[in-house]
Design a protein around this motif. Structure first.
Motif, short mmCIF file in Angstrom:
data_model
loop_
_atom_site.label_atom_id
_atom_site.label_comp_id
_atom_site.label_asym_id
_atom_site.label_seq_id
_atom_site.Cartn_x
_atom_site.Cartn_y
_atom_site.Cartn_z
N LEU A 287 3.22 -14.29 1.40
CA LEU A 287 3.53 -14.81 2.72
C LEU A 287 2.65 -16.01 3.05
O LEU A 287 3.13 -17.03 3.57
CB LEU A 287 3.34 -13.71 3.78
CG LEU A 287 3.50 -14.16 5.25
CD1 LEU A 287 4.89 -14.71 5.51
CD2 LEU A 287 3.19 -13.01 6.21
N GLY A 288 1.37 -15.92 2.71
CA GLY A 288 0.46 -17.03 2.98
C GLY A 288 0.88 -18.31 2.28
O GLY A 288 0.82 -19.40 2.87
N ARG A 289 1.31 -18.19 1.01
CA ARG A 289 1.74 -19.39 0.26
C ARG A 289 3.00 -20.00 0.87
O ARG A 289 3.12 -21.23 0.98
CB ARG A 289 1.98 -19.03 -1.20
CG ARG A 289 0.70 -18.83 -2.00
CD ARG A 289 0.97 -18.78 -3.49
NE ARG A 289 1.81 -17.63 -3.86
CZ ARG A 289 1.34 -16.42 -4.13
NH1 ARG A 289 0.03 -16.18 -4.04
NH2 ARG A 289 2.15 -15.44 -4.47
N ARG B 208 -1.54 -8.85 -2.76
CA ARG B 208 -0.65 -9.78 -3.48
C ARG B 208 0.57 -10.11 -2.63
O ARG B 208 1.01 -11.27 -2.57
CB ARG B 208 -0.23 -9.16 -4.82
CG ARG B 208 -1.28 -9.29 -5.91
CD ARG B 208 -0.72 -8.93 -7.27
NE ARG B 208 -0.51 -7.49 -7.40
CZ ARG B 208 -1.44 -6.64 -7.83
NH1 ARG B 208 -2.64 -7.09 -8.17
NH2 ARG B 208 -1.18 -5.35 -7.93
N GLU B 209 1.13 -9.09 -1.96
CA GLU B 209 2.29 -9.34 -1.08
C GLU B 209 1.89 -10.25 0.09
O GLU B 209 2.63 -11.17 0.46
CB GLU B 209 2.83 -8.01 -0.53
CG GLU B 209 3.49 -7.11 -1.55
CD GLU B 209 4.90 -7.57 -1.92
OE1 GLU B 209 5.34 -8.63 -1.44
OE2 GLU B 209 5.56 -6.85 -2.69
N GLN B 210 0.71 -10.00 0.64
CA GLN B 210 0.25 -10.81 1.76
C GLN B 210 0.02 -12.25 1.35
O GLN B 210 0.30 -13.19 2.10
CB GLN B 210 -1.04 -10.20 2.34
CG GLN B 210 -1.38 -10.67 3.76
CD GLN B 210 -0.44 -10.09 4.82
OE1 GLN B 210 -0.06 -8.94 4.74
NE2 GLN B 210 -0.06 -10.90 5.78
N VAL C 50 0.83 -1.21 0.00
CA VAL C 50 0.00 0.00 0.00
C VAL C 50 0.86 1.26 0.00
O VAL C 50 0.69 2.17 -0.82
CB VAL C 50 -0.94 -0.01 1.23
CG1 VAL C 50 -1.67 1.33 1.34
CG2 VAL C 50 -1.95 -1.15 1.12
N LEU C 51 1.80 1.33 0.92
CA LEU C 51 2.58 2.56 1.12
C LEU C 51 3.51 2.85 -0.06
O LEU C 51 3.65 4.01 -0.48
CB LEU C 51 3.37 2.47 2.43
CG LEU C 51 2.52 2.46 3.70
CD1 LEU C 51 3.37 2.08 4.92
CD2 LEU C 51 1.87 3.81 3.94
N THR C 52 4.16 1.82 -0.57
CA THR C 52 5.08 2.08 -1.70
C THR C 52 4.30 2.47 -2.95
O THR C 52 4.76 3.33 -3.72
CB THR C 52 5.94 0.84 -1.98
OG1 THR C 52 5.10 -0.32 -2.17
CG2 THR C 52 6.91 0.56 -0.84
N ARG C 53 3.13 1.90 -3.19
CA ARG C 53 2.31 2.29 -4.35
C ARG C 53 1.87 3.76 -4.21
O ARG C 53 1.75 4.47 -5.22
CB ARG C 53 1.09 1.38 -4.45
CG ARG C 53 0.06 1.79 -5.48
CD ARG C 53 0.60 1.77 -6.90
NE ARG C 53 0.80 0.40 -7.38
CZ ARG C 53 1.08 0.08 -8.65
NH1 ARG C 53 1.21 1.04 -9.55
NH2 ARG C 53 1.25 -1.17 -9.00
#
Length: 1013
Positions: free
Chosen positions: A857-859, A852-854, A715-718
């Protein structure tokens, strides 16, 4: 004239204040004052210190008596007002026609008037010690209290501590300062507990230290403890005023300067250092203009001592105590040369030996004092066993336990070395089955300087606690008081206590303060029988409140340890708890019996020959070295024993820093999942840009960082921000957090304060602390809330005085409800970031990047978890499932790196909760309204373990965690098996936690694979 009275715990101080322009006092009158010269209060007037008297526990009588004398001496009607302050001030004020003044206000008023250059006040009184930090405020630069710290209910760092030790050496406390000045060196004395200090004093005398060197060691110990426990790591700003009666002791003044590294110019001992509170009260009373002369209360009617009434407990009775010692049969006669097993329990106060046969019959027990000489005591004990048995027995196996278990285990050639919990649990369980036909589920174990609580469930250790560096509630506590009263602790104590009709209710206090209470009660006419009975109750209350601390107490309670020989204490337990208390036979040597049984079980399973070196330890080649451990303020005298290449240690009072791990030889069959997850997150942080077009956002590496950082990074980098993550938690960050916390939250919240401080100090443009309310969930039948502290974290941070102004400009704290979906999250974030020029489109794209980043981590967690579970089950190995919140599982400072130690020391296959497939598990059969998000996951993980007996649960949590205190009650229901809880609170000693893990895993058979064969 205005009078000020400071009524402390030990003494009362009277001071007189004359405003500017007052008539000068006569030389004859001033000659009756403690200090005829007086103290100037520039711009206000002059103060005189009138008198200093001990209260002897009776302020209601002593203060009016002394007050009437001063009123008469100063002249009726001349005293316009009286103010009283101190511990008993509020109670006494209406009795003597005075106003009450806050003790902090009085002390600060006197110091700032007499020494305006002072910025820090150290006060060390009879029972109270405090640090007050001052700062200039307002345009006038008036000095006000910035913050402060005080001692709790421990005497270390107070005058009473020195007082008691001087009494032990048959010295007046006033002699200490002069004697210390002549000491060439200092003995090492424990600074955190009077009982430990006494042991160290005895050992120092045995080593040849002079009284002067021992007293210098005491002064150093008090100063060290004041620095660590009361000043708490903060930097005092000069000048420092030393006030309170203890600073009459020049040895303590010198010790404080040395401990803090102060120069002579940094420190001032004010004239009238013991009277500053009274002087401030007198000055405060002058500000209350227009008051009439006080009406002095008549002295209370003096009752005859035997008629004095004191708060009392119910009389002690042994009706609800079961003494199993009456059921013991004599040991069988030796036939032939039987194989026997030897258990040795080496404690700080006593060393115990037990010899049993294959059936567990106790053939011989020895209970002797350790006296700081474990090697000599064990040498003598083995010689005594040889004198009794000679060559008529064959030692088949040996086990050692207690604080000296490694050292003595190495010396004697032990076949098994176990923690005290396992030893006591094994001994108690065996005895309960043999004599009582009921499984013990709660063990109260009280020794000389150690107290332990053990909770059992189906024979598995599920809870454990022990006293820290305080001996209140131990056998030494009782011995101290019995010695003071002149009665024998064996026999006479219990006999007197059980004959009391009105045990005095003295509460639970530090042994130093309790001694003063005893003296005060005796002075006021309490019967010795009633005091002795009250002491039995005090031990029980100390134990329940300081050791058990609200833990679950079962139905079958065993009371053991040396103190259990005292029937009065067993009776007090039964009275307070209203339950049956069972005192097992041989209660002083239960640990040694347990070790003999454990040695037997190992030999039975492995058929291995014993490694016992024999009864004559003089034949063992070993070397000994002495040194001082400076890990805390205790400065323990350590002994290192070297046998070949093996080093073992003795003497560590407050931790198990020098203990060897109970290594099993087991090798994990899975990857180090905790380390891999931390590495995954570290890589993500490393690849995150720290600068951006819209500035740099600080992101605390605390709380929900450990789970949600991937989302917020996206979120922040976008949105065009760089993200700077704070460093890993270390001592400096944790200390900063502790100092900045306004309220008293759980430890992770305190740590989060430290991370915020680190980011603000680094100069970030913004600080990002979202106000996250809930989480996404597939279980929509109930809420999925985060805890209140987590939800309100940004508001809590914004209230910290040091950061308040800075955070008004820098804090970004959007309110976010993940459960409501993307549409609402966009609006929540736009309310926060819109004013900074961020569009809804950028926010929407950022949210999708974040998910997508989260998902990455889940995968990772899903794949690594499935692989680990498969390997464990395929190998038929044991696994340790870590239950808890991510910020407790993955912050190594918060959990003292226990997850890594479980793997490295015990070969544990450690699987944290988020590696388990629990998202789809329905827990409504366990709790149909679990509205805490993490609570639902934790119960689901426990339910996943239900039919997997080789997966053992350890729940990592914190003291003061409200949600977890509720969730924990459902774990056994969900899993159908016992589990271990570890509650962390910021103390840096992992000893207790390692011991708990060791006992839990041992009782589940993980540490003794041969027990599963």
């Amino acid at each position: 004239m205005y009078l000020g009275i400071d009524v402390g715990s030990i003494s009362m101080k009277f001071s007189l204040f004359l405003p500017e322009g007052s008539t000068e006092l006569s030389a004859d009158l001033r000659g009756t004052f403690l200090d005829p010269e007086g103290v100037a209060l520039p711009g206000a007037g002059k103060g005189y210190n009138l008198s200093y008297d001990r209260l002897l526990g009776d302020p209601v009588r002593k203060v009016p008596e002394r007050l009437r004398r001063w009123i008469a001496a100063l002249g009726e009607g001349n005293v316009r007002a009286i103010a009283v302050t101190g511990r008993s001030g509020r109670q006494l004020a209406p009795l003597i026609g005075a106003t009450y003044e806050n003790d902090f206000r009085c002390l600060v008023k006197a110091i700032t008037a007499t020494h305006p250059e002072v910025r820090t006040i150290f006060e060390m009184g009879g029972e109270n010690a405090k640090v007050i930090r001052l700062e200039a405020s307002g345009d006038a630069g008036l000095l006000t209290v910035k913050d402060y710290d005080t001692n709790g209910d421990c005497a270390a760092g107070t005058g009473s501590f020195i007082d008691q030790q001087a009494h032990r050496m048959k010295l007046q406390v006033e002699q200490v300062g002069e004697m210390v000045a002549h000491a060439a060196s200092a003995a090492r004395i424990a600074g955190r507990c009077s009982v430990f200090a006494k042991s160290d004093m005895i050992h120092a005398q045995q080593k040849g230290y002079s009284p002067e060197e021992i007293l210098k060691g005491l002064c150093d110990a008090v100063a060290r403890n004041f620095k660590s426990s009361i000043n708490k790591g903060k930097d005092p700003v000069p000048k420092i005023a030393l006030v309170g009666g203890l600073f009459e002791n020049s040895g303590v003044v010198r010790a404080i300067r040395d401990a803090f590294g102060f120069s002579a110019e940094d420190v001032v001992v004010p004239r009238g250092f013991a009277h500053m509170g009274a002087l401030g009260a007198a000055a405060a009373s002058s500000e209350r203009a227009g008051r009439e002369a006080p009406g002095i209360a008549e002295s209370p009617v003096v009752e005859e001592p035997e008629e004095r009434a004191f708060p009392s407990w119910a009389p002690l009775t042994t009706e609800n105590v079961v003494f199993l010692r009456d059921r013991v049969q004599p040991p069988p006669k030796l036939e032939g040369r039987p194989e026997v097993f030897l258990g040795i329990d080496v404690g700080s106060v006593s060393t115990n030996f037990a010899v049993t046969d294959w059936d567990g019959n106790l053939l011989k027990e020895i209970y002797v004092g350790t006296q700081g000489r474990p090697v000599q005591v064990v040498t003598d004990g083995l010689k005594e066993l040889w004198d009794v048995f000679g060559d008529t027995i064959s030692i088949r196996g040996v086990g050692t336990t207690g604080s000296g278990r490694e050292l003595i285990g190495e010396l004697v050639g032990a076949d098994t070395v176990q923690d005290e919990i396992t030893a006591h649990k094994t001994g108690s369980t065996f005895i309960s089955r043999r004599y009582f036909d009921a499984s013990v589920d709660t063990i109260f174990e009280i020794g000389g300087q150690d107290s332990k609580f053990i909770g059992l469930e189906d024979g598995v250790v599920t809870d454990f606690a022990m006293n820290d560096a305080c001996a209140a509630g131990t056998g030494s506590f009782l011995e101290e008081q019995a010695e003071r009263l002149g009665i024998r602790i064996k026999g006479e104590f219990a006999e007197m206590a059980l004959s009391s009709n009105s045990p005095v209710r003295m509460g639970e206090r530090c042994t130093v303060f309790m001694e003063q209470d005893l003296n005060n009660y005796l002075y006021r006419g309490a019967r010795k029988h009633d005091l002795v009975a009250g002491l039995a109750y005090s031990v029980v209350m100390n134990y329940l409140n300081r050791v058990v601390r609200g833990r679950k107490i079962g139905e079958t309670i065993y009371f053991q340890g040396g103190t259990a020989y005292n029937d009065a204490v067993a009776a007090a337990f039964s009275q307070v708890l209203g339950r049956k208390i069972i005192v097992p036979p041989h209660n002083g040597v239960i640990g040694a019996i347990g070790m003999a049984l454990l040695a037997r079980d190992k030999v039975r399973a492995t058929k291995e020959a014993t490694t016992f070196r024999g009864f004559d330890l003089s034949k063992v080649d070993y070397r000994r070295r002495e040194f001082v451990c400076k890990g805390c303020s205790n400065y323990c005298d350590m002994q290192e024993i070297l046998i070949g290449d093996s080093r073992t240690y003795w003497g560590d009072k407050c931790s198990e820093k020098y203990r060897k791990a109970a290594r099993t030889g087991t090798v994990p069959v899975i990857d180090d999942l905790v380390a891999r997850r931390i590495e995954w997150m570290d890589r993500l942080v490393a690849e995150t840009p720290t600068s951006g077009a819209r500035g740099t956002v600080g992101f605390p590496r605390a709380m929900y960082f450990h789970e949600r950082f991937p989302f917020w990074k996206g979120v922040l980098t976008r949105m065009g921000f760089g993200v700077k993550v704070s460093p890993r938690t270390d001592k400096a960050i944790a200390r900063e957090g502790f100092e900045r916390t306004v309220a008293e939250p759980c430890y992770p919240i305190q740590v989060a304060h430290g991370h915020v401080g680190a980011l603000l100090a680094s100069g970030v443009d913004f600080l990002f602390l979202p106000n996250v309310i809930n989480s996404e969930t597939a279980h929509t039948h109930t809420a999925s809330q985060f805890c209140p502290w987590g939800q309100t974290l940004p508001f809590v941070m914004a209230s910290v005085p040091k950061w308040e102004k800075e955070l008004r400009q820098k804090l970004l704290s959007p309110t976010v409800r993940f459960r409501d979906g993307e549409k609402f999250i966009v609006e929540d974030l736009f309310d926060c970031f819109g004013p900074l020029g961020v569009s809804r489109k950028e926010i929407r794209e950022g949210i999708r990047d974040g998910y997508r980043e989260q998902a990455r981590l889940g995968r990772f967690l899903e794949v690594a978890g499935a692989e680990a579970i498969e390997r464990v089950e395929k190998a038929g190995a044991d696994a340790i499932v870590l239950l808890g919140r991510p910020y407790n599982l993955y912050d190594r400072d918060v959990n003292l790196n226990i997850p890594a130690k479980l793997r490295d020391q015990y070969g544990g296959n450690v699987i944290p909760i988020d590696f388990l497939p629990v998202d789809d598990i329905d827990i409504r059969d366990v709790n149909d309204n679990m509205f805490w998000n993490y609570g639902r996951k934790i119960i689901a993980a426990a339910k996943w373990c239900r039919n997997r007996p080789k997966f053992h649960m350890i729940y990592i949590t914190n003291f003061k965690c409200g949600p977890d205190s509720f969730v924990r009650h459902f774990i056994t229901k969900a899993s159908g098996s016992p589990y271990l809880t570890l509650q962390f609170d910021g103390h840096g000693n992992d000893a207790g936690y390692v011991t708990r893990c060791e006992a839990y895993l041992d009782s589940k058979g993980v540490l003794r694979p041969w027990a599963q064969q």
